[in-house]
Design a protein around this motif. Structure first.
Motif, PDB file in Angstrom:
ATOM      1  N   VAL A   1       0.904  -1.143   0.135  1.00 11.57           N
ATOM      2  CA  VAL A   1      -0.040  -0.022   0.139  1.00 11.57           C
ATOM      3  C   VAL A   1       0.996   1.168  -0.102  1.00 11.57           C
ATOM      4  N   LYS A   2       0.401   2.382  -0.315  1.00 13.06           N
ATOM      5  CA  LYS A   2       1.001   3.529  -0.152  1.00 13.06           C
ATOM      6  C   LYS A   2       1.345   4.131   1.133  1.00 13.06           C
ATOM      7  N   VAL A   3       2.500   4.607   1.469  1.00 11.44           N
ATOM      8  CA  VAL A   3       2.963   4.949   2.736  1.00 11.44           C
ATOM      9  C   VAL A   3       3.265   6.698   2.578  1.00 11.44           C
ATOM     10  N   TYR A   4       2.510   7.348   3.400  1.00 14.28           N
ATOM     11  CA  TYR A   4       2.836   8.805   3.599  1.00 14.28           C
ATOM     12  C   TYR A   4       3.598   8.805   4.841  1.00 14.28           C
ATOM     13  N   ALA A   5       4.783   9.533   4.594  1.00 21.95           N
ATOM     14  CA  ALA A   5       5.686   9.846   5.625  1.00 21.95           C
ATOM     15  C   ALA A   5       5.908  11.172   6.058  1.00 21.95           C
ATOM     16  N   GLY A   6       5.689  11.449   7.240  1.00 25.90           N
ATOM     17  CA  GLY A   6       5.842  12.896   7.847  1.00 25.90           C
ATOM     18  C   GLY A   6       4.614  13.261   8.526  1.00 25.90           C
ATOM     19  N   PRO A   7       4.987  14.243   9.613  1.00 24.64           N
ATOM     20  CA  PRO A   7       5.965  14.981   9.809  1.00 24.64           C
ATOM     21  C   PRO A   7       7.124  14.269  10.487  1.00 24.64           C
ATOM     22  N   ILE A   8       8.465  14.726  10.216  1.00 22.11           N
ATOM     23  CA  ILE A   8       9.448  14.029  11.102  1.00 22.11           C
ATOM     24  C   ILE A   8       9.338  14.204  12.553  1.00 22.11           C
ATOM     25  N   GLU A   9       9.084  15.688  12.772  1.00 23.10           N
ATOM     26  CA  GLU A   9       8.936  16.010  14.181  1.00 23.10           C
ATOM     27  C   GLU A   9       7.511  15.986  14.776  1.00 23.10           C
ATOM     28  N   ALA A  10       6.841  14.759  14.731  1.00 25.18           N
ATOM     29  CA  ALA A  10       5.407  14.683  15.014  1.00 25.18           C
ATOM     30  C   ALA A  10       5.131  14.797  16.527  1.00 25.18           C
ATOM     31  N   THR A  11       6.180  14.421  17.246  1.00 24.08           N
ATOM     32  CA  THR A  11       5.847  14.409  18.772  1.00 24.08           C
ATOM     33  C   THR A  11       5.975  15.799  19.107  1.00 24.08           C
TER      34      THR A  11
END
Length: 144
Positions: A79-89
């Motif tokens: 499936v597609k993977v959406y990556a982000g945001p890096i600084e999610a926390t």
């Protein structure tokens, strides 16, 4: 323990061919492929438990900086993977504080801010037949 040595020992114990250890690259790839295949097992468990078929996954945080692992994850899951945001926390913390202080009126507004502010990187699955075969082998090894 020595990680490359441990990986090679596990491969031998499970009847697989251990690479000639001539560098960390082969071991790193084995680890990343194994992680992606384990993610698929968890993904499938979640789909079964929820009764839903998902066509995409969102991955957040610093781990998305490993583009190879993120691509392997898309490949393994199919499936597609959406990556982000890096600084999610950090972003989540700030937005929840704003929500708690009454600066944001709803969780939908909070989510829209993230969508409007951070453009995720999209990974599309590649080589589905190869990854499905690898997953079948992975499952047979893990079950034994």
């Amino acid at each position: 323990k020595d990680m490359p040595e441990s990986v090679c020992a596990y491969l031998k114990i499970t009847g697989q061919t251990a690479p000639d250890y001539d560098g960390i690259g082969q071991i790193a790839r084995i680890i990343m492929e194994s992680l992606a295949l384990q993610y698929k097992a968890a993904f499938m468990d979640l789909c079964r438990a929820s009764g839903r078929v998902l066509d995409a996954v969102n991955i957040l945080g610093g781990g998305i900086q490993n583009k190879l692992l993120t691509q392997f994850t898309a490949n393994a899951l199919g499936v597609k993977v959406y990556a982000g945001p890096i600084e999610a926390t950090s972003v989540g913390n700030i937005l929840m504080q704003a929500y708690g202080a009454g600066e944001l009126s709803s969780l939908e507004e909070l989510r829209q801010i993230v969508i409007d502010t951070y453009e995720p990187e999209t990974y599309h699955p590649e080589e589905p037949d190869l990854w499905q075969k690898a997953y079948q082998k992975f499952v047979s090894i893990v079950r034994s």
